[in-house]
Design an enzyme around this catalytic site. Sequence first.
Site, PDB file in Angstrom:
ATOM      1  N   GLY A   1     -14.673  -7.243  -8.531  1.00  0.00           N
ATOM      2  CA  GLY A   1     -14.522  -7.066  -7.089  1.00  0.00           C
ATOM      3  C   GLY A   1     -15.056  -5.733  -6.597  1.00  0.00           C
TER       4      GLY A   1
ATOM      5  CG  ASP B   1     -12.502   2.565  -4.383  1.00  0.00           C
ATOM      6  OD1 ASP B   1     -11.390   3.067  -4.143  1.00  0.00           O
ATOM      7  OD2 ASP B   1     -12.828   1.426  -4.001  1.00  0.00           O
TER       8      ASP B   1
ATOM      9  CB  SER C   1      -0.921   0.020   1.224  1.00  0.00           C
ATOM     10  OG  SER C   1      -1.646   1.238   1.266  1.00  0.00           O
ATOM     11  CE  LYS C   2       3.182   2.382  -5.441  1.00  0.00           C
ATOM     12  NZ  LYS C   2       4.587   2.307  -5.000  1.00  0.00           N
ATOM     13  CB  SER C   3      -2.828   4.554   1.669  1.00  0.00           C
ATOM     14  OG  SER C   3      -3.673   4.151   0.609  1.00  0.00           O
TER      15      SER C   3
ATOM     16  CE  LYS D   1     -11.308  -1.326  -2.024  1.00  0.00           C
ATOM     17  NZ  LYS D   1     -11.157  -0.642  -3.323  1.00  0.00           N
TER      18      LYS D   1
ATOM     19  N   GLY E   1     -12.753  -7.253 -14.240  1.00  0.00           N
ATOM     20  CA  GLY E   1     -12.810  -7.350 -12.788  1.00  0.00           C
ATOM     21  C   GLY E   1     -14.225  -7.266 -12.264  1.00  0.00           C
TER      22      GLY E   1
ATOM     23  CB  THR F   1      -7.075  -2.076   0.359  1.00  0.00           C
ATOM     24  OG1 THR F   1      -6.805  -2.463  -0.980  1.00  0.00           O
ATOM     25  CG2 THR F   1      -6.123  -2.776   1.307  1.00  0.00           C
TER      26      THR F   1
END
Length: 287
Positions: free
Chosen positions: A134, A107, A18-20, A70, A132, A66
Amino acid sequence: MTAPPPLAQVIGDPIAQSKSPLIHRFWLEKLGLPGDYTAEHVTADGVAEYLEASRTQPGWAGCNVTMPHKQSIIPLLDALDPVAEKLGAVNTVVRSENGSLTGYNTDAGGFLEPLSEELANNHLFRMARIIGTGGAARAIIANLADQGFTLVVAGRDPAKARRLLDELAPHGEHHAIDISHFSDPTDFAFDDREGCMDLIVNASPLGMTGNAPLPFDLTHAPPRSIVYDIVTSPVETPLLKNARRAGFRTIGGLSMLIGQADIAFEKFYGERPPRDCDPALMELLSQ
């Protein structure tokens, strides 16, 4: 007694990629705000325990959510924002002063932000091919349908893709297909796309570091398509590299990540982030 500085987190399994934390800490530093943002590895079995412990933790402002939590986190929350309720997916949890937990979905806004200039134009036709099914795909499907797109949703289970379309985009002639449809080259002759807007969206974890590659052959992309990959690790996915070489416009996952983080940051810390620093932030995240 002085209140502790606000703490927000991101939870998921896995979470190391994660880059959050980089994004929120960058903004906190630029604004000179007290507080912190950390990543927490939380498994499916540990989400309920994590929330119960966090809601009484001094200073805990909330968390981003994440994969794969979710949807499963929803029954554990006290309330849902209307957007999250409609989408059936939560990526942001905010604690109120009385300790109640409300789920939001940022999102949607984050995904659309880098498309805003193009969406401001009038088009003869809009079509999106989405890979996708999801939690992130739910927001993308609903919002692109609201923007007038005809959708083709591809997944390993076409029946699940069909259910998503029936639930989130019940109006329009949308299509659900098996993901394998896009894996082999096609000689389909696309019609003139002048005045149209075509999107190719990878809304799956395929192509992410440690995951299987994305089976998408670019012959399925109409001329002038925008290729959008929401994966953030690696920053430059094989899909984006190949699309750029083929002359398509591309949007990487960092753009969506920063856009959705913008909304969450204000909920956690009470101030808008300094978006004039986006170039420096992008450079930091790309290292």
